[in-house]
Design an enzyme around this catalytic site. Structure first.
Site, PDB file in Angstrom:
ATOM      1  N   HIS A 287      -3.965   0.931  -6.200  1.00 46.05           N
ATOM      2  CA  HIS A 287      -4.297   1.315  -5.026  1.00 46.05           C
ATOM      3  C   HIS A 287      -5.754   1.146  -4.634  1.00 46.05           C
ATOM      4  CE1 HIS A 287      -5.965   4.497  -2.284  1.00 46.05           C
ATOM      5  NE2 HIS A 287      -4.579   4.467  -1.681  1.00 46.05           N
TER       6      HIS A 287
ATOM      7  N   ASN B 178      -6.754  -0.871  -0.950  1.00 51.05           N
ATOM      8  CA  ASN B 178      -6.938   0.187  -0.031  1.00 51.05           C
ATOM      9  C   ASN B 178      -8.551   0.114   0.495  1.00 51.05           C
ATOM     10  OD1 ASN B 178      -6.564   3.095   1.285  1.00 51.05           O
ATOM     11  ND2 ASN B 178      -8.629   3.326   0.010  1.00 51.05           N
TER      12      ASN B 178
ATOM     13  N   HIS C 150       1.434   5.153  -2.443  1.00 46.59           N
ATOM     14  CA  HIS C 150       1.564   6.623  -2.026  1.00 46.59           C
ATOM     15  C   HIS C 150       3.004   7.106  -2.295  1.00 46.59           C
ATOM     16  CE1 HIS C 150      -2.185   7.295   0.359  1.00 46.59           C
ATOM     17  NE2 HIS C 150      -2.223   5.863   0.003  1.00 46.59           N
TER      18      HIS C 150
ATOM     19  N   ILE D 244      -6.873   9.109  -0.892  1.00 47.84           N
ATOM     20  CA  ILE D 244      -7.120   8.792   0.755  1.00 47.84           C
ATOM     21  C   ILE D 244      -6.264   7.600   0.978  1.00 47.84           C
ATOM     22  CG2 ILE D 244      -8.960   7.150   0.045  1.00 47.84           C
ATOM     23  CD1 ILE D 244      -9.058   9.335   3.132  1.00 47.84           C
TER      24      ILE D 244
ATOM     25  N   HIS E 167       0.758  -1.178   0.003  1.00 47.49           N
ATOM     26  CA  HIS E 167       0.191   0.194  -0.014  1.00 47.49           C
ATOM     27  C   HIS E 167       0.839   1.342   0.038  1.00 47.49           C
ATOM     28  CE1 HIS E 167      -3.515   2.325   2.216  1.00 47.49           C
ATOM     29  NE2 HIS E 167      -3.298   2.770   0.742  1.00 47.49           N
TER      30      HIS E 167
END
Length: 902
Positions: free
Chosen positions: A752, A756, A565, A902, A560
């Site tokens: 993602h 997520n 990110h 997010i 993740h």
């Protein structure tokens, strides 16, 4: 010399005749000549161009056509800030200037796309002040009229100067009255006050241009805007700035507040890591290599969550869960080490909730967390009560099942780690003189006993039937370090699965390893298998708890955080530094980068920081981010971030031109891969159409200086610690570019989403995915007391191993927020960017993309209803929907947004 001569008469009077017609208001002085005009000349209906001829001839006139001028109306849409409209912002000036500036709230300057053909210089801008005409909930409208001369040509850009003392968010500027029709310029940007920065903002039209095709009048502006965005690398960045620059991760610790909060710098030769956005904060006094921390972390202004978007719901709730909800939980649960005494106590989190202490601003928690914070009707107190996850709604004992444990490796929230076993015996690559014997304790006899005569181990490997979760070599070097921390433990682990004839996985064995210790104890390792008796059953459950904690940590820190990110932030920085907003590739990538830098800054401040949520609730503790850096160094390659190559590298697929997507899967019923490859193909087709439209000649890619600088900077600066590593494709052709862009888009959207938005579904009931294992296995160098507790009350031993009450409730609250879709989520392929709509070929390609995504929705629904696919359907099983493109708001377990927001 002209033969036409004008002779001065006695009755002539002096007249000012312009040399050139003023193009519009605000152009400065108008050049004129004082000439004597005769009555005949004054009666002439034709305009004249006046110039000096000679000493004998005073004036020469040549007839020219009357220049046309256009009346152009500019409409500026300004979005209001929460709490008021910009029209109410006071403009405090000196008394001598107030009268002159009444109503002059925004200055616009139209910029011509072409140079002046006579001078070869940029044409003068056409200026005008806008004035407010209306306001409503959608925003404030400002308008002004321009008189634009015919020679001005096509408008290529607009300068904006904000006369207010506060920034303003400009949504659009629309020009009406141009010969080519209305021109809409999409801004969607914060414009700083001229008192903060006198430099005017430039907004280019929505039209895309490669650098070599830039209109002549815009070339300088294009280059200068990129210079502005790069900054000079000096000083602390201010909140209103739009400067993109690089720095290492040296802001995770806080040694100035506590020596124990010092953290190593991530980025550099010792701990390679991607770069993050530079903030320029001062260095720590006690650790000059680290940057001091502050509550506000700079990100370029347009990367911040806009206060006028409902998507701030996500940002606000993440921020508030850290700064309001979690502190109130810590007050409610005083003993940080207190575990759950019974499994029924865990159930109370969903049925009864946790009473929250009275706070001054308690009410706003309920507004921010309507899913979590409930009001007790017969009291003034609020409580935290969790929604029951869908997995538990369907089967409250789902987490207990070995079949579900195995199924989630293919259809859970970390489906991108399982790998094929290709050789036997299993061996570690770590130094045996430090970490002990390298050969695994999982023997052929153990595996063949568990598969009960299906085949031999060699046959299983040859037929691609054995798979593994391998957290051995990555975790083992940290075992002794982590065990020095209070309230946590760690092992290196391997988990083996067998592919059954119905395409499901059967759990075979778990190996847990501890390296030699500093006090002289030798390496310890043991293999646990599914139970045949009571003691074995409880040891197996404890071993599974440890492996799930390993998987949870790897998922959060690598699958993740690192792969989406963290790895994406350098792409965003380089895109803004090297690709003009006019560049078609900038326009293509922009929606996939929205808000990622803001959420990453929020993570550095509260999630991955020293003593943050990750360190306090996951097994690696203070070594969590260091472990993430080791994974980056040893495992991350750009070319393996795309789904097909990722599957091939893990042995889950091989290339096969005759198979769908050109790949033959090792596990045919692999929901993440099955749905992901459909999404990958749709993305690739859209990117291919787009890139080929702007690069019909392959040589254009190699000659595009902005594009080449962009890719070079990503490799050598943003991911510079791995610039010499394998996996970086060349960028010489459209096909190279298509591969690069498709990989980036997949990471920010599909990958993602897959790791997520199912976090609360699968982790909301934490026994299914404990984030930490607090106690070692009772059979590892056991004391009499440990053995007695395990033998007398094995359930208590398992509950002691699970997270504490405060750890569990913290993680559950955070996962609930992180799994949530905001009401105005921007889903992949749902709405086109304004620039895409203006180019018919691109717009048509986007409509095809949108159509394919809608088809994908139906295909996924059909697969989930097909009982042949046992990894995504069956009694009590949550269907696999994480890669369904669209979703309604809330925690839905589906929906693929454009970006990592997010």
């Amino acid at each position: 010399m002209s033969n036409t001569q004008l002779h001065q008469s006695p009755s002539a009077s002096p007249t000012l005749v312009p040399l050139t017609k003023p193009s519009s208001q605000g152009n400065g002085g108008i050049a004129t000549l004082l000439v004597q005009s005769t009555p005949a000349l004054q009666k002439s209906p034709r305009s004249v161009l006046v110039g000096v001829a000679s000493s004998n001839i005073k004036v020469v006139a040549s007839p020219i056509a009357v220049e046309k001028s256009l009346s152009v109306k500019a409409v500026v849409i300004v979005k209001p800030k929460i709490g008021g409209f910009f029209s109410h912002i006071a403009i405090s000036r000196g008394l001598d200037k107030i009268t002159d500036l009444v109503g002059k709230t925004i200055l616009l300057e139209l910029v011509s796309a072409a140079l002046d053909p006579k001078t070869g210089q940029e044409k003068k801008t056409t200026k005008g002040y806008v004035r407010e005409t209306s306001q409503n909930e959608e925003g404030v409208t400002y308008e002004c009229e321009f008189v634009v001369g015919e020679e001005f040509g096509e408008v290529g850009a607009i300068f904006v100067e904000n006369e207010h003392h506060e920034e303003m968010y400009i949504k659009d500027i629309i020009l009406d009255g141009l010969e080519s029709g209305p021109l809409s310029i999409t801004c969607k940007s914060w414009v700083h006050s001229k008192y903060d920065n006198p430099q005017k903002r430039v907004f280019f039209t929505n039209k895309c241009y490669l650098p070599s095709e830039t209109p002549s009048g815009l070339r300088r502006l294009r280059e200068e805007e990129l210079v502005i965005l790069r900054g000079n690398g000096q000083g602390e960045r201010k909140s209103y700035e739009r400067i993109y620059d690089y720095d290492v991760y040296n802001d995770l610790g806080n040694s100035d507040s506590d020596a124990d909060k010092k953290r190593p710098v991530l980025g550099g030769q010792e701990l390679p890591y991607p770069r993050r956005c530079r903030t320029g904060r001062r260095q720590c006094k006690t650790d000059p290599l680290s940057e001091s921390r502050s509550r506000s972390i700079y990100v370029p202004r347009d990367e911040q969550f806009s206060t006028i978007k409902n998507s701030t719901f996500s940002a606000k709730t993440v921020y508030s869960v850290m700064h309001a909800l979690l502190p109130s939980l810590e007050t409610a649960i005083v003993d940080a080490n207190l575990g759950f005494p019974f499994f029924t106590a865990i159930d109370k989190l969903f049925n009864e909730g946790v009473n929250l202490p009275p706070l001054q601003k308690q009410g706003f928690l309920k507004d921010l967390f309507p899913r979590l914070v409930k009001t007790i009707t017969d009291a003034s107190q609020d409580l935290l009560r969790f929604e029951t996850p869908e997995t538990m709604n369907r089967n409250r004992f789902f987490w207990f099942s070995d079949e579900e444990f195995a199924r989630q490796t293919l259809a859970g929230i970390n489906p991108c780690t399982i790998q094929l076993i290709t050789e036997w015996p299993l061996r570690s690559e770590l130094d045996p003189t430090i970490y002990g014997p390298s050969e695994s304790a999982i023997t052929i006899d153990i595996i063949e006993r568990e598969i009960k005569g299906f085949m031999t181990v060699n046959e299983a490997i040859k037929q691609k039937k054995l798979f593994m979760l391998d957290y051995h070599d990555l975790f083992l070097p940290y075992v002794n370090k982590v065990r020095q921390l209070k309230g946590t433990t760690l092992y290196g682990s391997r988990t083996i699965f067998f592919l059954t004839p119905d395409n499901t996985l059967k759990s075979l064995a778990i190996e847990l390893t501890r390296p030699p210790t500093d006090d002289g104890r030798p390496q310890w390792k043991q293999v646990f298998t599914p139970p045949c008796h009571s003691t074995g059953m409880w040891l197996w459950r404890l071993a599974k708890a440890h492996v799930l904690a390993h998987d949870s940590g790897y998922h959060q820190l690598v699958s993740h955080w690192l792969r989406t990110h963290c790895a994406t932030e350098p792409y965003i920085i380089a895109t803004n530094r090297q690709l003009s907003e006019m560049h078609p590739i900038y326009k293509l990538l922009h929606p996939h980068f929205r808000y990622t830098m803001e959420i990453n800054a929020l993570a550095r401040g509260n999630l991955i920081n020293g003593d943050g949520i990750i360190e306090s609730t996951f097994s690696p503790g203070k070594y969590s981010m260091e472990l993430s850096a080791v994974a980056y160094d040893k495992q991350w390659q750009f070319d393996l971030q795309g789904l097909p190559n990722d599957l091939i590298s893990r042995g889950l697929a091989v290339e096969d031109p005759t198979a769908p997507h050109g790949l033959k899967l090792a596990i045919e019923d692999y929901p993440f891969a099955n749905d992901g490859l459909l999404l990958w193909d749709a993305i690739k087709e859209w990117v291919t159409d787009y890139v080929n439209h702007y690069y019909p000649d392959p040589s254009r890619v190699a000659s595009d200086n902005e594009l080449q600088s962009w890719w070079t900077e990503i490799r050598t600066v943003g991911h510079g610690d791995k610039k010499d590593s394998p996996g970086w494709p060349d960028l010489r052709s459209p096909s190279d570019l298509i591969h690069i862009i498709t990989t980036m888009v997949w990471v920010t959207s599909g990958h993602h989403a897959a790791v997520n938005f199912g976090q609360y579904t699968y982790g909301g009931y934490f026994p299914n995915r404990p984030t930490i294992a607090r106690t070692k296995m009772p059979v590892e160098d056991p004391s009499e007391e440990e053995l007695k507790i395990f033998m007398d009350k094995p359930e208590v031993a398992l509950l002691k191993c699970f997270p504490s009450q405060i750890q569990a409730t913290k993680v559950m609250a955070v996962l609930d927020v992180l799994s949530n879709h905001s009401p105005d989520e921007e889903y992949l392929g749902q709405d086109p960017e304004p620039a895409w709509k203006e180019e018919p070929v691109v717009n048509t390609a986007f409509e095809r993309f949108n159509g394919r995504l809608k088809e994908l929705e139906g295909i996924i629904d059909a697969r989930n209803n097909d009982q042949r696919f046992k990894n995504r359907s069956g009694a009590g099983i949550v269907p696999y929907e994480l890669l369904k493109p669209f979703s309604e708001p809330g925690v839905t377990g589906k929906g693929v947004p454009y970006s990592i927001s997010i």
